[in-house]
Design an enzyme around this catalytic site. Structure first.
Site, short mmCIF file in Angstrom:
data_model
loop_
_atom_site.label_atom_id
_atom_site.label_comp_id
_atom_site.label_asym_id
_atom_site.label_seq_id
_atom_site.Cartn_x
_atom_site.Cartn_y
_atom_site.Cartn_z
CG ASN A 177 89.06 53.44 -3.81
OD1 ASN A 177 89.34 54.60 -4.11
ND2 ASN A 177 88.97 53.04 -2.56
NE ARG A 220 93.06 62.31 7.60
CZ ARG A 220 92.09 61.61 7.03
NH1 ARG A 220 90.86 62.10 7.00
NH2 ARG A 220 92.32 60.44 6.50
N GLY A 228 92.05 56.95 8.87
CA GLY A 228 91.10 58.05 9.08
C GLY A 228 90.02 57.54 10.02
CG HIS A 238 85.25 57.22 6.71
ND1 HIS A 238 85.75 57.72 7.88
CD2 HIS A 238 86.32 56.92 5.93
CE1 HIS A 238 87.09 57.74 7.82
NE2 HIS A 238 87.45 57.26 6.63
CD GLU A 245 86.79 45.91 9.77
OE1 GLU A 245 87.52 44.99 9.35
OE2 GLU A 245 86.32 46.79 9.04
CG ASP A 286 100.12 50.82 12.22
OD1 ASP A 286 100.06 50.45 11.05
OD2 ASP A 286 99.65 50.15 13.18
N GLY A 336 90.08 49.34 10.34
CA GLY A 336 91.21 48.51 10.78
C GLY A 336 91.32 48.42 12.29
CG HIS A 348 85.48 54.00 9.15
ND1 HIS A 348 85.13 53.14 8.14
CD2 HIS A 348 86.78 54.29 8.97
CE1 HIS A 348 86.20 52.91 7.38
NE2 HIS A 348 87.20 53.60 7.87
CG LEU A 349 87.29 53.68 15.52
CD1 LEU A 349 87.50 53.08 16.92
CD2 LEU A 349 87.19 55.20 15.60
CD GLU A 376 84.96 52.29 2.75
OE1 GLU A 376 84.86 53.49 2.51
OE2 GLU A 376 85.98 51.79 3.22
NE ARG A 418 86.20 55.98 -1.03
CZ ARG A 418 87.22 56.37 -0.28
NH1 ARG A 418 88.44 56.08 -0.63
NH2 ARG A 418 87.01 57.04 0.81
P1 AMP Z 1 92.47 51.03 7.87
O1 AMP Z 1 92.76 52.45 7.45
O2 AMP Z 1 91.00 50.77 8.03
O3 AMP Z 1 93.16 50.02 7.00
O4 AMP Z 1 93.09 50.85 9.33
C1 AMP Z 1 94.45 51.02 9.57
C2 AMP Z 1 94.66 51.11 11.08
O5 AMP Z 1 94.17 49.92 11.70
C3 AMP Z 1 96.12 51.26 11.49
O6 AMP Z 1 96.24 52.26 12.49
C4 AMP Z 1 96.42 49.90 12.08
O7 AMP Z 1 97.40 49.97 13.08
C5 AMP Z 1 95.10 49.55 12.69
N1 AMP Z 1 95.00 48.13 13.04
C6 AMP Z 1 94.89 47.05 12.22
N2 AMP Z 1 94.88 45.92 12.96
C7 AMP Z 1 94.99 46.28 14.28
C8 AMP Z 1 95.02 45.57 15.52
N3 AMP Z 1 94.95 44.26 15.57
N4 AMP Z 1 95.15 46.31 16.66
C9 AMP Z 1 95.23 47.64 16.63
N5 AMP Z 1 95.17 48.36 15.49
C10 AMP Z 1 95.06 47.70 14.32
#
Ligand code: AMP
Length: 395
Positions: free
Chosen positions: A7, A241, A212, A180, A334, A283, A331, A208-209, A382, A91
């Site tokens: 990737n 975004r 992005g 995604h 999950e 974040d 992130g 997918h949260l 992925e 990817r």
């Molecule tokens: P990703 O782009 O899939 O790696 O997700 C990143 C996002 O997941 C960021 O906004 C992180 O703050 C959020 N994230 C990861 N773990 C947690 C958690 N336990 N509670 C809330 N948000 C989380």
């Protein structure tokens, strides 16, 4: 059967080596800050060994060579020689309107990726460079492109067509492409499997949260609608975004003196949770902490995020005419029982009811055993999906 997944991003390369006979990863890593003196490699293997070091990575060839050295390293390596790698899966973010599945790389497929540069200017160029580097380093190993947009090509025209003049649509290839896709497809397959059903028998909403965010309605294995559009800016509120805005807002800002590049940056990099909360972070963990600390702007950011999500789930429930499961991934999806709770408590009218203990424990099925739709938290993968696609095309 060993498959290497690459990737390639603008300043980083992620890599994972899979053993597809067992469907497991053997080693993975990340090369960051490429083309800078601070370039580094982080690497771990399935035995739990980890290493991190500074490297010289002035090109994609150099970065991928460093990855390969780690894979064959005497102490940390997992293979004796690169000859055991039978395929490389890449990817690729954008495949345009013609690509509806993964493709073995040929000059024509590479041209398609080049043709989509304007549609994904930040992603397709590094994806392409990663492919060229691997072709240079491993001319004998077959390579496959797995496109983020491909799964969404199953969407009907009524969902992907923007209501603008058809001639303009055709001239600029404007349509809802969706992104995604590899993640939505993976969690839909995994979610259906966990329910003991075939994806072709299910109506699913996959959210997918992550940094992005996108949400997809899937009817019997085909995409019915998805929230991202011609670019990954449309739809849900994201880390930086804005997601949906009135398109006239863009015109308004341009007429008010902002340059096109300014507005592009504003909506893609300074908006979403970051722009709303004003705490210098998009974040979700920081937003929740600030909101709990009675920061009113962070609380509003959280509310806008949840409201938008609630609205899309309701819309997709209507598009699907009811659904079997709502699947959270990424992130946030999950890991955050809190976010899942905040949105699901607004979806009771659909028959959704979370089981608080299962939700807190991030179990796969987190709803009560009621008659309503199931709610699930399914970790996305992925890379594994790309490896499976690569193995499928090569065998
Ligand atoms: P990703 O782009 O899939 O790696 O997700 C990143 C996002 O997941 C960021 O906004 C992180 O703050 C959020 N994230 C990861 N773990 C947690 C958690 N336990 N509670 C809330 N948000 C989380």
């Amino acid at each position: 059967m060993k498959i290497l997944v690459i990737n390639a991003g603008s300043s980083s390369v992620k890599f994972t080596l899979f053993d597809m006979d067992q469907d497991v990863w053997l080693a993975k890593g990340l090369i960051e800050r490429m083309k800078s003196p601070a370039a580094s490699l982080k690497y771990s293997n399935h035995l739990g060994q980890k290493m991190e070091k500074n490297i010289v990575a002035n090109s994609y060839e150099a970065a991928i060579s460093a990855a390969c050295l780690a894979l064959c390293d005497n102490e940390y390596g997992v293979i004796g020689s690169l000859e055991v790698i039978v395929g490389i899966g890449h990817r690729v973010v954008h495949g345009g309107a013609e690509v509806s599945g993964s493709l073995r790389l040929t000059p024509e497929v590479k041209q398609t990726i080049l043709d989509c540069y304007a549609l994904a200017p930040l992603h397709n160029p590094p994806n392409y460079e990663g492919i060229e580097a691997c072709e240079f380093l491993f001319p004998e190993i077959p390579q496959v492109a797995v496109f983020d947009t491909a799964f969404h090509q199953t969407m009907p025209a009524e969902a992907y067509t923007y209501a603008i003049p058809a001639a303009v649509t055709a001239q600029h290839k404007l349509r809802r492409y969706g992104f995604h896709g590899t993640s939505h497809h993976y969690v839909a397959l995994a979610g259906a499997k966990a329910l003991g059903r075939d994806i072709k028998e299910c109506k699913l909403i996959t959210a997918h949260l992550g940094n992005g965010c996108s949400i997809t309605a899937i009817n019997q294995g085909r995409v019915a609608d998805t929230s991202m559009g011609v670019t990954p800016l449309e739809g849900l509120v994201m880390g930086t975004r804005c997601g949906d805005v009135d398109p006239a807002l863009v015109l308004f800002l341009c007429r008010a003196g902002h340059s096109v590049d300014d507005v592009d940056k504003l909506l893609n990099k300074s908006s979403g949770l970051l722009g709303l909360a004003g705490i210098g972070s998009g974040d979700m963990r920081d937003i929740i902490t600030a909101a709990d600390g009675r920061n009113a702007a962070a609380k509003l950011a959280l509310d806008v995020f949840i409201h938008r999500l609630q609205k899309y789930v309701g819309a997709y429930a209507a598009v699907l005419n009811g659904f079997d499961a709502l699947i959270f991934t990424g992130g946030i999806g999950e890991n955050s029982a809190r976010i899942r709770t905040l949105v699901c408590e607004r979806l009771g009218y659909l028959g959704i009811e979370l089981d608080p203990a299962k939700n807190r424990a991030n179990e796969i099925v987190i709803s009560r055993n009621a008659t309503g739709p199931k709610v699930m938290a399914v970790p996305t993968n992925e890379e594994l999906m790309i490896a499976r696609e690569t193995a499928r095309l090569l065998s």
